[in-house]
Enzyme design. Structure first.
Site, PDB file in Angstrom:
ATOM      1  N   ASP A  11      26.991  63.688 -16.120  1.00 39.32           N
ATOM      2  CA  ASP A  11      27.034  64.221 -17.482  1.00 39.32           C
ATOM      3  C   ASP A  11      25.655  63.982 -18.099  1.00 39.32           C
ATOM      4  O   ASP A  11      24.833  63.251 -17.540  1.00 39.32           O
ATOM      5  CB  ASP A  11      28.116  63.463 -18.284  1.00 39.32           C
ATOM      6  N   SER A  12      25.439  64.576 -19.252  1.00 38.56           N
ATOM      7  CA  SER A  12      24.186  64.345 -19.972  1.00 38.56           C
ATOM      8  C   SER A  12      24.061  62.885 -20.418  1.00 38.56           C
ATOM      9  O   SER A  12      22.971  62.398 -20.662  1.00 38.56           O
ATOM     10  CB  SER A  12      24.143  65.239 -21.204  1.00 38.56           C
ATOM     11  N   CYS A  74      30.390  67.773 -17.681  1.00 36.58           N
ATOM     12  CA  CYS A  74      29.746  68.134 -18.938  1.00 36.58           C
ATOM     13  C   CYS A  74      29.923  69.641 -19.093  1.00 36.58           C
ATOM     14  O   CYS A  74      29.592  70.398 -18.175  1.00 36.58           O
ATOM     15  CB  CYS A  74      28.263  67.781 -18.847  1.00 36.58           C
ATOM     16  N   GLU A 155      29.627  59.302 -30.839  1.00 34.89           N
ATOM     17  CA  GLU A 155      28.712  58.308 -30.264  1.00 34.89           C
ATOM     18  C   GLU A 155      28.387  57.197 -31.242  1.00 34.89           C
ATOM     19  O   GLU A 155      28.078  56.069 -30.855  1.00 34.89           O
ATOM     20  CB  GLU A 155      27.435  58.989 -29.770  1.00 34.89           C
ATOM     21  N   CYS A 187      34.228  70.002 -24.615  1.00 34.70           N
ATOM     22  CA  CYS A 187      33.152  69.012 -24.553  1.00 34.70           C
ATOM     23  C   CYS A 187      33.780  67.707 -24.095  1.00 34.70           C
ATOM     24  O   CYS A 187      34.857  67.333 -24.580  1.00 34.70           O
ATOM     25  CB  CYS A 187      32.514  68.840 -25.931  1.00 34.70           C
ATOM     26  N   THR A 188      33.113  67.039 -23.170  1.00 36.56           N
ATOM     27  CA  THR A 188      33.743  65.853 -22.571  1.00 36.56           C
ATOM     28  C   THR A 188      33.771  64.658 -23.528  1.00 36.56           C
ATOM     29  O   THR A 188      34.364  63.630 -23.200  1.00 36.56           O
ATOM     30  CB  THR A 188      33.062  65.483 -21.232  1.00 36.56           C
ATOM     31  N   HIS A 189      33.156  64.782 -24.675  1.00 37.58           N
ATOM     32  CA  HIS A 189      33.282  63.727 -25.689  1.00 37.58           C
ATOM     33  C   HIS A 189      34.615  63.829 -26.450  1.00 37.58           C
ATOM     34  O   HIS A 189      35.085  62.851 -27.019  1.00 37.58           O
ATOM     35  CB  HIS A 189      32.174  63.849 -26.742  1.00 37.58           C
TER      36      HIS A 189
HETATM   37  N1  DGL Z   1      29.318  65.897 -22.849  1.00 34.29           N
HETATM   38  C1  DGL Z   1      28.585  67.094 -23.192  1.00 34.29           C
HETATM   39  C2  DGL Z   1      29.482  68.323 -22.972  1.00 34.29           C
HETATM   40  O1  DGL Z   1      30.567  68.241 -22.440  1.00 34.29           O
HETATM   41  C3  DGL Z   1      28.109  67.108 -24.613  1.00 34.29           C
HETATM   42  C4  DGL Z   1      26.988  66.158 -24.912  1.00 34.29           C
HETATM   43  C5  DGL Z   1      25.645  66.813 -24.878  1.00 34.29           C
HETATM   44  O2  DGL Z   1      25.344  67.670 -25.723  1.00 34.29           O
HETATM   45  O3  DGL Z   1      24.864  66.438 -24.036  1.00 34.29           O
HETATM   46  O4  DGL Z   1      29.078  69.423 -23.320  1.00 34.29           O
END
Ligand code: DGL
Length: 274
Positions: A11-12, A74, A155, A187-189
């Site tokens: 992931d990022s 991600c 975050e 989004c994985t967040h």
């Molecule tokens: N976890 C990322 C996603 O699923 C979002 C975070 C980022 O922007 O890097 O898109």
């Protein structure tokens, strides 16, 4: 590919740990190598070309670690780089993203629906979900909304309180999402705020199914490993958590995403590129 090889997840940053957690839950014997590209966080604001370059380099690193599966945890990287990474990896490992398993879930469970998506600017503007849903030809109306405040909010540890409640309400009240029957957490967040999102719809007496891509990909991975007899039988899996840039704040935040704090190791993946 052998069953005792690890699963690589990237992931990022550390948001993809929600996916690692979902994978660990359904496949408790698998060894995991997680990589968070914290040096390039956030991907949500990066160009497609930049995300593609990062993703291919990360896939190469995970292949060197003998991963049998590379899971792009991600949505921004899945939108920008899944095809390229799949081509690059070839037969050396199986590549999963977080979008295709969600599309498969929709194919099997939805028809004649209005489905909404929330995600980063990159995921929404890339339009991959919309195109793939259209290809299903299932009479689904698709609508999406970029919700860029949610990643920094989560975050910063701002969730389950009045501020997050107000921000979530502002986004979910958006005309783009009116009348939806399901909402994809693109989004994985976002699994971290799933309960708050559900509560919003309950408050509004709306029956909206929340589709969590972390869960759909974990199930798809499980089915794949079972079908190909690649489930690890070893009872003592190992876990490694790697990042490209380290701060204590990242380590501290891992608890939010993985359920417990984990030790992050910095690896110099970008140094040799100069
Ligand atoms: N976890 C990322 C996603 O699923 C979002 C975070 C980022 O922007 O890097 O898109």
């Amino acid at each position: 590919m052998k069953s005792n090889q690890p699963i690589g997840i990237f992931d990022s940053g550390i948001g993809g740990l929600t996916v690692a957690r979902a994978v660990k839950k359904v496949l408790p014997n698998e060894s995991l190598i997680y990589f968070g590209d914290t040096a390039h966080l956030p991907y949500g604001d990066k160009s497609t070309a930049a995300i593609q370059a990062y993703s291919v380099r990360i896939a190469e690193m995970l292949l060197k670690q003998r991963c049998k599966v590379i899971l792009i945890a991600c949505n921004s990287a899945s939108s920008a780089a899944y095809d390229l990474v799949t081509e690059y990896v070839g037969k050396r490992a199986k590549v999963f993203d977080v979008i295709n398993p969600t599309i498969d879930y929709i194919r099997e469970n939805h028809n004649d629906d209005k489905i909404g998506l929330i995600g980063t600017k990159q995921t929404v503007s890339a339009g991959v979900y919309g195109r793939k849903i259209e290809e299903l030809k299932q009479n689904i109306t698709f609508t999406s909304l970029a919700t860029p405040l949610l990643v920094p909010m989560i975050e910063e540890g701002i969730y389950n309180d009045q501020i997050s409640h107000d921000i979530i309400k502002k986004y979910l009240n958006d005309p783009a999402l009116v009348g939806i029957k399901s909402l994809i957490l693109g989004c994985t967040h976002y699994p971290i705020i799933k309960t708050e999102i559900k509560a919003y719809y309950q408050e509004h007496n709306a029956h909206v199914e929340i589709i969590d891509s972390a869960e759909t990909v974990a199930q798809a991975l499980k089915s794949f490993l079972e079908y190909h007899q690649l489930v690890n039988k070893d009872q003592s899996p190992s876990y490694q958590f790697l990042v490209s840039d380290f701060t204590e704040a990242f380590e501290h935040t891992t608890k939010t995403f993985f359920g417990k704090e984990v030790h992050l190791e910095k690896i110099p993946i970008w140094d040799e590129l100069g």
